[in-house]
Scaffold this active site. Structure first.
Site, PDB file in Angstrom:
ATOM      1  N   THR A 177      -9.528  56.517 -95.234  1.00  0.00           N
ATOM      2  CA  THR A 177      -9.442  57.177 -93.923  1.00  0.00           C
ATOM      3  C   THR A 177      -7.987  57.318 -93.469  1.00  0.00           C
ATOM      4  OG1 THR A 177      -9.832  54.991 -92.976  1.00  0.00           O
ATOM      5  CG2 THR A 177     -11.712  56.466 -93.070  1.00  0.00           C
TER       6      THR A 177
ATOM      7  N   GLY B 179      -5.132  44.258-105.356  1.00  0.00           N
ATOM      8  CA  GLY B 179      -5.329  45.134-104.202  1.00  0.00           C
ATOM      9  C   GLY B 179      -5.123  44.433-102.878  1.00  0.00           C
TER      10      GLY B 179
ATOM     11  N   ASP C  52      -0.773  48.820 -95.206  1.00  0.00           N
ATOM     12  CA  ASP C  52      -0.437  47.559 -95.878  1.00  0.00           C
ATOM     13  C   ASP C  52       0.676  46.817 -95.153  1.00  0.00           C
ATOM     14  OD1 ASP C  52      -2.290  48.422 -97.660  1.00  0.00           O
ATOM     15  OD2 ASP C  52      -0.884  48.867 -99.277  1.00  0.00           O
TER      16      ASP C  52
ATOM     17  N   TYR D  86      -7.141  59.980-106.911  1.00  0.00           N
ATOM     18  CA  TYR D  86      -6.663  59.791-105.531  1.00  0.00           C
ATOM     19  C   TYR D  86      -6.055  61.100-105.029  1.00  0.00           C
ATOM     20  CZ  TYR D  86      -3.738  57.856-101.733  1.00  0.00           C
ATOM     21  OH  TYR D  86      -3.128  57.594-100.523  1.00  0.00           O
TER      22      TYR D  86
END
Length: 389
Positions: A38, A126, A174, A224
């Site tokens: 998102t 991740g 992140d 991606y």
């Protein structure tokens, strides 16, 4: 090893090597409870910083040399401020040098420094180990150079460091989660405006269990980019008739029915997942406000099913782990986390049942998938902070 032990050990090593007491900064890895893919569609994400972190011990020098040591790798690296540029033959120094360059770009007079890096954020799982190092470096230099940047500015500097020195065009999540985390809270982050709010996630007897597939499919980066194009195509088609639409954040399912579904079923499926996921996250925040973790858990399973069947970024290993826990009372919610095609499944689990669950799932996965299953138990902790000076 406990946090105090890590700090003592790295500070002691620093004194041995450089002869003075360092500033020690900690910056954590992150999880994302719900809201996947998102971010680049200007939607919302719901990350939190965890009790796995990068620790940077650092002090300024009186010259323009930078001396770095990666304690876990037993490697050292040196460079002059005058020669500052990305390093090609070894990657870890870039996560420290990139932030240095951001201070340089702002015209700040820099000094050389000594630094030792150690981390217990698993690499490649991740959990954003690179963002943790970048945020620790920016925060430490901001303190030592007395530049007084606020946390949001430091987040942007750390993100830019990743773009320019690591070559990864990541979104803001992140670095934001690492820098801005708050113990026992998740962060609802608006990826369009950077507005954010904390929601309590203090749940007695509940832990985050991360199951690492130990898979990294080569499809991840190419797919991606394809998904980004598919989402942009849907927006362009809708924008012809709805000029106020700038991203999938502004789109409704009724718009998809009218302008996208008749044109292309796959693009409709991709963009419909994003529209549903943004709504799911907003409803998940309402669940958290009510303290209804079970409703949020159901939404996590729905997110996984959407990522697997509509967005098609899962893989058999991720699906296996989610299906295995789907009807287990111990597991409140589970889904794949991250870009896809490998990495981790995040599970919200009753703490007392973790050992029993691992006992069942680890041999089953390893037998079925012919791969090791690694697991980490995480709790939600504060973001970047100074531990000793």
């Amino acid at each position: 090893m406990s946090e105090n032990n890590i700090v003592d050990k790295v500070a002691q090593k620093f004194v041995e090597l450089y002869g003075n007491k360092p500033l020690v900064v900690k910056s954590p890895g992150r999880i994302n409870i719900i809201g996947e893919h998102t971010d680049y569609n200007e939607g919302f994400v719901l990350p939190a910083s965890i009790d796995k972190a990068a620790y940077l011990a650092i002090s300024l020098r009186n010259d323009d040399e930078i001396h770095l040591r990666a304690e876990d790798l037993n490697e050292t690296f040196s460079i002059s401020l005058n020669d500052l540029k990305p390093v090609n033959d070894v990657s870890w120094p870039n996560y420290i040098l990139g932030p240095v360059a951001q201070f340089q770009n702002k015209g700040i007079e820099l000094k050389g420094f000594n630094a030792i890096l150690t981390s217990d954020v698993p690499i490649g799982a991740g959990l954003s180990s690179s963002a943790a190092v970048e945020c620790a470096t920016v925060f430490a230099l901001n303190e030592l150079l007395r530049t007084n940047f606020d946390r949001l500015e430091m987040v942007k500097m750390a993100q830019k460091a990743e773009h320019e020195y690591a070559g990864v065009m990541c979104g803001i999540m992140d670095q934001f989660a690492s820098m801005m985390g708050k113990k026992d809270h998740v962060i609802k982050l608006d990826c369009r405006s950077f507005e954010y709010a904390y929601f309590p996630f203090k749940l007695e007897g509940i832990k985050i269990l991360l199951l690492d597939t130990n898979v990294k499919h080569s499809l991840a980066s190419s797919e991606y980019n394809t998904r980004r194009k598919e989402c942009n195509q849907a927006v362009m088609w809708i924008k012809e008739f709805e000029p106020n639409v700038h991203s999938l954040r502004d789109v409704t399912e009724a718009m998809l029915d009218k302008y996208v579904l008749p044109k292309d079923k796959i693009i409709d499926k991709r963009s419909r997942f994003i529209v549903q996921e943004i709504n799911r996250l907003l409803k998940g925040c309402e669940d958290l406000q009510r303290g209804d973790i079970y409703s949020l858990g159901k939404k996590m399973f729905e997110t996984h099913d959407g990522l697997s069947k509509m967005y098609e970024v899962s893989c058999k290993e991720l699906d296996y782990l989610v299906d295995f826990v789907r009807n287990k009372n111990a597991v409140i919610g589970a889904r794949m986390m991250g870009g896809g095609f490998g990495g981790c499944v995040i599970n919200v689990v009753n703490e007392t049942e973790i050992d029993k669950l691992i006992e069942a799932i680890k041999p089953a996965y390893e037998h079925e998938m012919k791969l090791p299953l690694t697991y980490y138990v995480a709790s939600i902790e504060n973001g970047t902070e100074i531990l000793s000076y």
